[in-house]
Design a protein around this motif. Structure first.
Motif, PDB file in Angstrom:
ATOM      1  N   LEU A  67       0.830  -1.212   0.000  1.00 43.88           N
ATOM      2  CA  LEU A  67       0.000   0.000   0.000  1.00 43.88           C
ATOM      3  C   LEU A  67       0.861   1.258   0.000  1.00 43.88           C
ATOM      4  O   LEU A  67       0.540   2.233  -0.699  1.00 43.88           O
ATOM      5  CB  LEU A  67      -0.943   0.003   1.207  1.00 43.88           C
ATOM      6  CG  LEU A  67      -2.020  -1.073   1.260  1.00 43.88           C
ATOM      7  CD1 LEU A  67      -3.022  -0.771   2.372  1.00 43.88           C
ATOM      8  CD2 LEU A  67      -2.751  -1.227  -0.068  1.00 43.88           C
ATOM      9  N   ALA A  68       1.948   1.249   0.756  1.00 42.70           N
ATOM     10  CA  ALA A  68       2.847   2.405   0.785  1.00 42.70           C
ATOM     11  C   ALA A  68       3.440   2.656  -0.598  1.00 42.70           C
ATOM     12  O   ALA A  68       3.550   3.809  -1.047  1.00 42.70           O
ATOM     13  CB  ALA A  68       3.951   2.175   1.811  1.00 42.70           C
ATOM     14  N   GLU A  69       3.794   1.594  -1.285  1.00 39.24           N
ATOM     15  CA  GLU A  69       4.359   1.713  -2.634  1.00 39.24           C
ATOM     16  C   GLU A  69       3.312   2.238  -3.619  1.00 39.24           C
ATOM     17  O   GLU A  69       3.616   3.072  -4.482  1.00 39.24           O
ATOM     18  CB  GLU A  69       4.880   0.353  -3.085  1.00 39.24           C
ATOM     19  CG  GLU A  69       5.634   0.385  -4.406  1.00 39.24           C
ATOM     20  CD  GLU A  69       6.225  -0.964  -4.761  1.00 39.24           C
ATOM     21  OE1 GLU A  69       6.177  -1.322  -5.963  1.00 39.24           O
ATOM     22  OE2 GLU A  69       6.723  -1.665  -3.863  1.00 39.24           O
ATOM     23  N   ILE A  70       2.069   1.757  -3.471  1.00 39.54           N
ATOM     24  CA  ILE A  70       0.991   2.215  -4.354  1.00 39.54           C
ATOM     25  C   ILE A  70       0.727   3.709  -4.147  1.00 39.54           C
ATOM     26  O   ILE A  70       0.581   4.467  -5.119  1.00 39.54           O
ATOM     27  CB  ILE A  70      -0.289   1.396  -4.110  1.00 39.54           C
ATOM     28  CG1 ILE A  70      -0.126  -0.012  -4.685  1.00 39.54           C
ATOM     29  CG2 ILE A  70      -1.511   2.073  -4.741  1.00 39.54           C
ATOM     30  CD1 ILE A  70      -1.252  -0.968  -4.326  1.00 39.54           C
ATOM     31  N   VAL A  71       0.683   4.153  -2.901  1.00 43.53           N
ATOM     32  CA  VAL A  71       0.454   5.573  -2.617  1.00 43.53           C
ATOM     33  C   VAL A  71       1.564   6.423  -3.230  1.00 43.53           C
ATOM     34  O   VAL A  71       1.299   7.480  -3.822  1.00 43.53           O
ATOM     35  CB  VAL A  71       0.362   5.815  -1.093  1.00 43.53           C
ATOM     36  CG1 VAL A  71       0.455   7.310  -0.772  1.00 43.53           C
ATOM     37  CG2 VAL A  71      -0.943   5.254  -0.551  1.00 43.53           C
ATOM     38  N   GLN A 124      -6.249  15.963  -6.242  1.00 47.40           N
ATOM     39  CA  GLN A 124      -5.000  15.396  -5.727  1.00 47.40           C
ATOM     40  C   GLN A 124      -5.213  14.274  -4.710  1.00 47.40           C
ATOM     41  O   GLN A 124      -4.284  13.513  -4.418  1.00 47.40           O
ATOM     42  CB  GLN A 124      -4.145  16.493  -5.066  1.00 47.40           C
ATOM     43  CG  GLN A 124      -3.558  17.504  -6.038  1.00 47.40           C
ATOM     44  CD  GLN A 124      -4.547  18.606  -6.401  1.00 47.40           C
ATOM     45  OE1 GLN A 124      -5.631  18.682  -5.810  1.00 47.40           O
ATOM     46  NE2 GLN A 124      -4.196  19.435  -7.366  1.00 47.40           N
ATOM     47  N   HIS A 125      -6.406  14.137  -4.158  1.00 51.66           N
ATOM     48  CA  HIS A 125      -6.640  13.136  -3.108  1.00 51.66           C
ATOM     49  C   HIS A 125      -6.429  11.707  -3.620  1.00 51.66           C
ATOM     50  O   HIS A 125      -6.775  11.365  -4.743  1.00 51.66           O
ATOM     51  CB  HIS A 125      -8.078  13.243  -2.593  1.00 51.66           C
ATOM     52  CG  HIS A 125      -8.299  14.358  -1.632  1.00 51.66           C
ATOM     53  ND1 HIS A 125      -7.629  14.466  -0.431  1.00 51.66           N
ATOM     54  CD2 HIS A 125      -9.133  15.435  -1.680  1.00 51.66           C
ATOM     55  CE1 HIS A 125      -8.042  15.541   0.208  1.00 51.66           C
ATOM     56  NE2 HIS A 125      -8.951  16.158  -0.525  1.00 51.66           N
ATOM     57  N   PHE A 126      -5.897  10.871  -2.746  1.00 48.67           N
ATOM     58  CA  PHE A 126      -5.827   9.429  -2.991  1.00 48.67           C
ATOM     59  C   PHE A 126      -5.766   8.708  -1.651  1.00 48.67           C
ATOM     60  O   PHE A 126      -4.917   9.014  -0.801  1.00 48.67           O
ATOM     61  CB  PHE A 126      -4.606   9.024  -3.824  1.00 48.67           C
ATOM     62  CG  PHE A 126      -4.503   7.539  -4.002  1.00 48.67           C
ATOM     63  CD1 PHE A 126      -5.219   6.904  -5.011  1.00 48.67           C
ATOM     64  CD2 PHE A 126      -3.761   6.758  -3.125  1.00 48.67           C
ATOM     65  CE1 PHE A 126      -5.171   5.527  -5.148  1.00 48.67           C
ATOM     66  CE2 PHE A 126      -3.715   5.378  -3.252  1.00 48.67           C
ATOM     67  CZ  PHE A 126      -4.431   4.763  -4.269  1.00 48.67           C
ATOM     68  N   GLY A 127      -6.648   7.752  -1.467  1.00 48.14           N
ATOM     69  CA  GLY A 127      -6.642   6.958  -0.245  1.00 48.14           C
ATOM     70  C   GLY A 127      -6.981   5.513  -0.540  1.00 48.14           C
ATOM     71  O   GLY A 127      -7.663   5.217  -1.532  1.00 48.14           O
ATOM     72  N   ILE A 128      -6.509   4.606   0.314  1.00 47.64           N
ATOM     73  CA  ILE A 128      -6.793   3.188   0.130  1.00 47.64           C
ATOM     74  C   ILE A 128      -6.825   2.511   1.504  1.00 47.64           C
ATOM     75  O   ILE A 128      -6.064   2.869   2.411  1.00 47.64           O
ATOM     76  CB  ILE A 128      -5.750   2.522  -0.796  1.00 47.64           C
ATOM     77  CG1 ILE A 128      -6.168   1.090  -1.146  1.00 47.64           C
ATOM     78  CG2 ILE A 128      -4.345   2.580  -0.210  1.00 47.64           C
ATOM     79  CD1 ILE A 128      -5.361   0.490  -2.312  1.00 47.64           C
ATOM     80  N   ALA A 129      -7.749   1.569   1.660  1.00 45.91           N
ATOM     81  CA  ALA A 129      -7.870   0.800   2.908  1.00 45.91           C
ATOM     82  C   ALA A 129      -8.226  -0.630   2.575  1.00 45.91           C
ATOM     83  O   ALA A 129      -9.005  -0.890   1.654  1.00 45.91           O
ATOM     84  CB  ALA A 129      -8.930   1.422   3.819  1.00 45.91           C
ATOM     85  N   VAL A 130      -7.661  -1.561   3.334  1.00 45.50           N
ATOM     86  CA  VAL A 130      -7.907  -2.990   3.129  1.00 45.50           C
ATOM     87  C   VAL A 130      -8.278  -3.626   4.461  1.00 45.50           C
ATOM     88  O   VAL A 130      -7.501  -3.573   5.420  1.00 45.50           O
ATOM     89  CB  VAL A 130      -6.659  -3.692   2.543  1.00 45.50           C
ATOM     90  CG1 VAL A 130      -6.952  -5.176   2.317  1.00 45.50           C
ATOM     91  CG2 VAL A 130      -6.218  -3.027   1.243  1.00 45.50           C
ATOM     92  N   ALA A 131      -9.480  -4.205   4.542  1.00 51.57           N
ATOM     93  CA  ALA A 131      -9.926  -4.914   5.739  1.00 51.57           C
ATOM     94  C   ALA A 131      -9.714  -6.405   5.531  1.00 51.57           C
ATOM     95  O   ALA A 131     -10.208  -6.985   4.564  1.00 51.57           O
ATOM     96  CB  ALA A 131     -11.405  -4.624   5.996  1.00 51.57           C
ATOM     97  N   MET A 158       0.989   6.518  -7.018  1.00 46.87           N
ATOM     98  CA  MET A 158      -0.155   7.342  -7.400  1.00 46.87           C
ATOM     99  C   MET A 158       0.158   8.834  -7.251  1.00 46.87           C
ATOM    100  O   MET A 158      -0.315   9.657  -8.026  1.00 46.87           O
ATOM    101  CB  MET A 158      -1.384   6.983  -6.568  1.00 46.87           C
ATOM    102  CG  MET A 158      -1.907   5.573  -6.787  1.00 46.87           C
ATOM    103  SD  MET A 158      -2.255   5.166  -8.522  1.00 46.87           S
ATOM    104  CE  MET A 158      -1.044   3.866  -8.800  1.00 46.87           C
ATOM    105  N   ALA A 159       0.963   9.174  -6.256  1.00 45.73           N
ATOM    106  CA  ALA A 159       1.335  10.574  -6.051  1.00 45.73           C
ATOM    107  C   ALA A 159       2.138  11.118  -7.229  1.00 45.73           C
ATOM    108  O   ALA A 159       2.111  12.326  -7.520  1.00 45.73           O
ATOM    109  CB  ALA A 159       2.136  10.725  -4.759  1.00 45.73           C
ATOM    110  N   ALA A 160       2.849  10.234  -7.905  1.00 42.10           N
ATOM    111  CA  ALA A 160       3.695  10.652  -9.033  1.00 42.10           C
ATOM    112  C   ALA A 160       2.929  10.742 -10.349  1.00 42.10           C
ATOM    113  O   ALA A 160       3.474  11.224 -11.351  1.00 42.10           O
ATOM    114  CB  ALA A 160       4.862   9.681  -9.177  1.00 42.10           C
TER     115      ALA A 160
END
Length: 309
Positions: A8-12, A37-44, A15-17
């Protein structure tokens, strides 16, 4: 297998780039104001954890993702009688198209296009007042998310009511064919308000757990729906959840998913995880541009595609 947190850290970071972030929905004025500019992700996950990254705790309008929950509620009320009024096939057309509806004499192709969700909302009204029907939807979402703070963004609902002329045309067309049983203004009032429910990625990932885990909430082992019903909702998400991009989403991501023009996507890795991603910029089909790309990266890295690693 890499850790979920690292993925997830790598994806964020990726996506920021990204320079092409899509375009926010402009036909609903309140959504047009959301920064792209927003981007968020969560995995349950099955063990009760929710792993988050980016703007996962920023609230956004879930829009058409609410159709997953209204479908679940109405199936609990009237069961398979719903399919006399709504089909189960991909549309291949834009989510708000009236052309197919005219050709098929007012029967929407599936419950996730706008016409289908309006028909579902009409069925959900039953003998209830609009306020009661809306309350049942909101109560269900709060229950499956385990969060009583979830609410309706009244500014977004008002914005939709003031500009929802095409949805009104769809509803009146279906009423003319007898598909809608209630006054159009009542049905649309409930429809616009449930689409205006605001959630964070964290809340949305929690709310999707019953679809990921065979109809149950894994931490408490509480039954929400039958295994068979969860499987059927997932099947519709896979085949119809992204409108006329559903085939491409299945090809690229390989997970059942439902998008909304607020930029959110709820996706399900059966038996493994419920995933919510949000990036408000949309592609030409009205689906989150970076949200789709992020889910493609996640499914590949974690080998979560329903079609195999």
């Amino acid at each position: 297998m890499p850790s979920l947190k690292a993925v997830l850290a790598e994806i964020v970071q990726e996506m920021a780039a990204q320079t092409d972030r899509g375009t926010v929905a402009s036909y609903i004025p309140e959504l047009a104001r959301v920064p792209v500019q927003h981007f968020g992700i969560a995995v349950a996950t099955a063990d009760g954890q929710v792993v988050c990254a980016g703007d996962a705790d920023t609230s956004f309008s879930i829009q058409s993702i609410s159709k997953v929950f209204t479908l679940t509620v109405v199936l609990g009320q009237i069961g398979d009688a719903l399919w006399q009024r709504v089909g189960r096939e991909p549309s291949g057309n834009a989510f708000n198209s009236i052309v197919q509806l005219e050709h098929e004499r007012g029967i929407p192709r599936n419950p996730f296009i706008n016409a289908g969700a309006i028909a579902v909302t009409d069925a959900l009204l039953g003998e209830s007042l609009p306020r009661e029907a809306l309350g049942s939807i909101l109560s269900f979402i709060r229950f499956v998310a385990g969060d009583e703070r979830i609410s309706i963004d009244k500014d977004v609902a008002r914005s939709e009511q003031e500009t929802g002329f095409l949805n009104a045309a769809l509803a009146n067309f279906m009423r003319a064919f007898g598909v809608l049983k209630h006054p159009v203004e009542h049905v649309l009032g409930v429809y616009f308000h449930h689409c205006a429910i605001a959630m964070t990625c964290r809340q949305l990932a929690m709310a999707g757990r019953y679809l990921a885990f065979s109809g149950r909430l894994p931490a408490s082992d509480t039954s929400v729906v039958s295994t068979d019903r969860a499987r059927r909702v997932n099947a519709l998400m896979l085949t119809c959840g992204h409108y006329d991009q559903s085939g491409d989403f299945a090809f690229r991501v390989g997970l059942p998913g439902k998008s909304g023009v607020g930029g959110g996507i709820l996706a399900v890795a059966p038996g493994t995880a419920s995933i919510a991603v949000w990036s408000p910029g949309l592609n030409q089909q009205g689906n989150s541009l970076l949200g789709t790309l992020a889910l493609e990266r996640l499914a590949k890295a974690m080998q979560w595609s329903v079609f195999g690693a």
